[in-house]
Design a protein around this motif. Structure first.
Motif, mmCIF file in Angstrom:
data_model
loop_
_atom_site.group_PDB
_atom_site.id
_atom_site.type_symbol
_atom_site.label_atom_id
_atom_site.label_comp_id
_atom_site.label_asym_id
_atom_site.label_seq_id
_atom_site.Cartn_x
_atom_site.Cartn_y
_atom_site.Cartn_z
ATOM 1 N N SER A 14 36.472 -11.922 2.051
ATOM 2 C CA SER A 14 35.671 -10.786 2.489
ATOM 3 C C SER A 14 35.845 -9.680 1.464
ATOM 4 C CB SER A 14 36.107 -10.289 3.875
ATOM 5 O OG SER A 14 37.382 -9.675 3.807
ATOM 6 N N HIS A 65 29.562 -11.487 2.736
ATOM 7 C CA HIS A 65 30.820 -11.307 2.036
ATOM 8 C C HIS A 65 30.814 -11.827 0.605
ATOM 9 C CE1 HIS A 65 31.862 -11.983 6.435
ATOM 10 N NE2 HIS A 65 32.079 -10.706 6.229
ATOM 11 N N LYS A 82 34.960 -12.544 8.186
ATOM 12 C CA LYS A 82 35.202 -13.227 6.924
ATOM 13 C C LYS A 82 34.279 -14.427 6.811
ATOM 14 C CE LYS A 82 40.144 -12.093 6.608
ATOM 15 N NZ LYS A 82 41.519 -12.650 6.488
#
Length: 314
Positions: free
Chosen positions: A220, A167, A185
């Motif tokens: 993210s 991410h 995330k």
């Protein structure tokens, strides 16, 4: 008098530190002085001890039930569970393979590992985690492939210490921080000094922010950067002492956390039930005992397919 948020935070910090069993005599004396300084200090601490200790006290007294004949389930579970079990088994068998081939360091379920890097830094890997490391004379690049790790960084201005995930990236501006992959995330919690977070968006733009000590951020590519939250560093890093700390957390989230320490799958088939709130401090090496405590405390039942597939329900 109402107990302030500051006193509650201090009480929570003392509870976790005392529960670790690693306080020095001077720290114990400091805790005693803190209790005596204000009646609200003792009141806040006693409330937390009663709240968090309830389920923790139940767990050791509950024997883990032996595998029993599965109960009759609703029709949707009769066909869904075998398919789910097959899919979970495939992920369990094949997902670790590519991680092991790519990772320089990895841990199994319930395992923690301290990795001492060539630059003098130390990485503390949590359960079911994998890390790739590239350190040479020009760079210090690490990639967290799975799970969670706490990084204690050795200073080197010529070679920034950077932790990448799918991410984005985290660059150390100080000493220590925690990185966790959670729900698609990356979650970064800073326990000492600060870090810089860089996120490459789909449109090519880069988002950049600095996260200070005692703060947390998640990010993210899809959702961007979250708002910065203040954290209890002792609670965030409690896993290093073999503890899980839950304060008013949804049952579904608690089960997801327990799954990180159990070689199997703990599931819940009721969205409303998944929102029931849980408070407690549990040991990471007793996932099934914790599950049994939750069943008793929340008056739930479970259907078990051995210890590897357990479904919680009413």
């Amino acid at each position: 008098m109402k107990i302030s948020a500051e006193i509650k935070a201090a009480a929570r910090d003392w509870w976790v530190r005392l529960d670790s069993g690693k306080l020095s005599p001077n720290e114990h004396a400091e805790f005693t002085r803190w209790l005596a300084a204000n009646p609200l200090h003792r009141q806040a601490y006693e409330q937390l001890r009663e709240l968090w200790g309830a389920l923790d006290a139940i767990a050791p007294r509950i024997a883990i039930p032996a595998a029993s004949k599965p109960k009759q389930l609703a029709w949707r579970w009769q066909w869904a569970l075998p398919a789910l079990a097959g899919g979970c088994l495939a992920l369990w068998l094949f997902n670790p393979l590519w991680l092991i081939l790519r990772a320089d360091f990895h841990t199994g379920f319930g395992e923690r590992r301290d990795v001492h890097l060539s630059d003098g830094s130390t990485v503390h890997l949590n359960s079911n985690s994998a890390l790739e490391v590239h350190i040479d004379g020009a760079q210090r690049q690490l990639t967290l492939l799975q799970g969670e790790a706490w990084f204690e960084v050795s200073p080197d201005k010529a070679r920034p210490f950077r932790v990448n995930t799918e991410h984005g990236s985290v660059t150390a501006l100080g000493t220590a921080f925690n990185v966790r992959l959670r729900d698609s995330k990356t979650e970064v919690s800073v326990t000492e000094h600060s870090v810089a977070v860089d996120l490459q968006q789909a449109d090519g733009k880069t988002l950049h922010t600095v996260v200070a000590e005692g703060q947390q951020i998640a990010y993210s590519a899809e959702s961007g950067l979250s708002n910065v939250q203040h954290i209890d560093s002792q609670a965030v890093t409690a896993w290093q002492r073999g503890k899980l700390v839950f304060e008013n957390r949804p049952l579904g989230e608690v089960l997801a956390e327990l799954n990180r320490y159990h070689r199997g799958f703990l599931l819940i088939n009721d969205p409303e039930l998944a929102q029931r709130r849980v408070n407690g401090v549990f040991r990471t090496d007793q996932a099934l005992s914790v599950l049994a405590a939750l069943e008793t405390s929340l008056q739930l039942h479970s259907t078990r397919f051995g210890d590897y597939l357990i479904v919680l329900h009413r």
